[in-house]
Enzyme design. Sequence first.
Site, mmCIF file in Angstrom:
data_model
loop_
_atom_site.group_PDB
_atom_site.id
_atom_site.type_symbol
_atom_site.label_atom_id
_atom_site.label_comp_id
_atom_site.label_asym_id
_atom_site.label_seq_id
_atom_site.Cartn_x
_atom_site.Cartn_y
_atom_site.Cartn_z
ATOM 1 N N SER A 245 0.886 -1.313 0.025
ATOM 2 C CA SER A 245 0.026 0.131 -0.027
ATOM 3 C C SER A 245 0.916 1.303 0.194
ATOM 4 C CB SER A 245 -0.808 -0.070 1.221
ATOM 5 O OG SER A 245 -1.523 -1.214 1.273
ATOM 6 N N SER A 283 -3.238 -3.684 -3.051
ATOM 7 C CA SER A 283 -2.846 -2.502 -2.597
ATOM 8 C C SER A 283 -3.551 -1.260 -2.362
ATOM 9 C CB SER A 283 -1.663 -1.788 -3.765
ATOM 10 O OG SER A 283 -0.894 -0.773 -3.356
ATOM 11 N N ASP A 285 -4.013 2.286 -2.254
ATOM 12 C CA ASP A 285 -3.274 3.479 -2.547
ATOM 13 C C ASP A 285 -4.445 4.612 -2.479
ATOM 14 O OD1 ASP A 285 -1.533 1.548 -3.342
ATOM 15 O OD2 ASP A 285 -2.045 1.313 -5.444
#
Length: 367
Positions: A245, A283, A285
């Site tokens: 992340s 992830s 983000d």
Amino acid sequence: MAELDTQAPDIPRIGELPAGPLDSICDVGDVTVGHATLADGASQTGVTVVRTHAGDPFLDKTPAAATVLNGFGKSTGLVQVQELGVLETPIALTNTFGVGTVANAQIRAAVAANRAIGRELSTVNPLVFECNDGYLNDIQAMAVQEAHYAQALAAAGKRMAQGAVGAGRGMSCFSFKGGIGSASRLAEVQPGLQYTVGALVLANFGRLPNLTVAGRPFGRRLSQQLDASLAQAGENAVITPEKGSIILLLATDAPLDARQLRRLSLRAGAGLARTGSVFGHGSGDIALAFSTAYTVPQLADRPMPAIAMLHETRIDPLFEAAAQACEQAIIAALWRADSVTGRDGHRRASIREAAPQWQQWLADSAF
């Protein structure tokens, strides 16, 4: 040919725009940053706090907006930020299991400063971002305590540490040590009118073969030459899917409203992509942008700000500065992080340790 950063010659320089004097998010207004770092055996974690101004963040709210590039994350406070377009606390970063504890600390600090919160006044919206540092840190130990938030808040200053500090202590990036990185870029929106855009990232993402530095396929070359002793223990960085992340924070002194700040936050994704991220399935983000040009009062009997916002046709230089600052901040997180050994002997090496010849690589016109 990639250049060295003349303000920090130990890291690659990204882009042509000039940086502020600190080359960090602290170049913007009264922004300050503080850390509390836990580095004890299996506990490799911490808290990072970004103060948007020196006053009371609840009474004088900072305009802000966010973009979720990929929503595999457990942050708290984003819903109200998106609805109202303001921040009510400092911004906090920590590990995934520390979010609730740090949010409680933010609430207690706000109530201590304003006893009417939740009674005569509205409740306060804590804002905590997170990344999973469980490879290096025993995240199940839940070592982050409310006192660590207070410690990071008290430590906030203009000269901020970067790398394996604060919330970045246990983070990994492109199979190496990641963490906190920051940068700034100056944007001229018209002749004689210049604003600053600063970025701070909590970098915990990336597959090594995808790592791109100043447009060069750095990770592909490094993965081919990597010494086996520095390779990841227990997983193959070449074939594992993206599951990290990154949190990207943008600050500017340009007078932007919440809608324009949302647009600015989206451009953080351009800088992220340039380093080799594809915003993978696993992830988280998330980007947030805020302006220091004005504040919004909590109390209705105080005047609202009377300020001319930047015209939309002059916003492109800020977009370019945001992309460059975020890309540079990610590189700073990698290059300024020292090697760390943590839980169960897991180790993340500094990229400087793995590639001491990086300057020659980036200077090679055939690379």
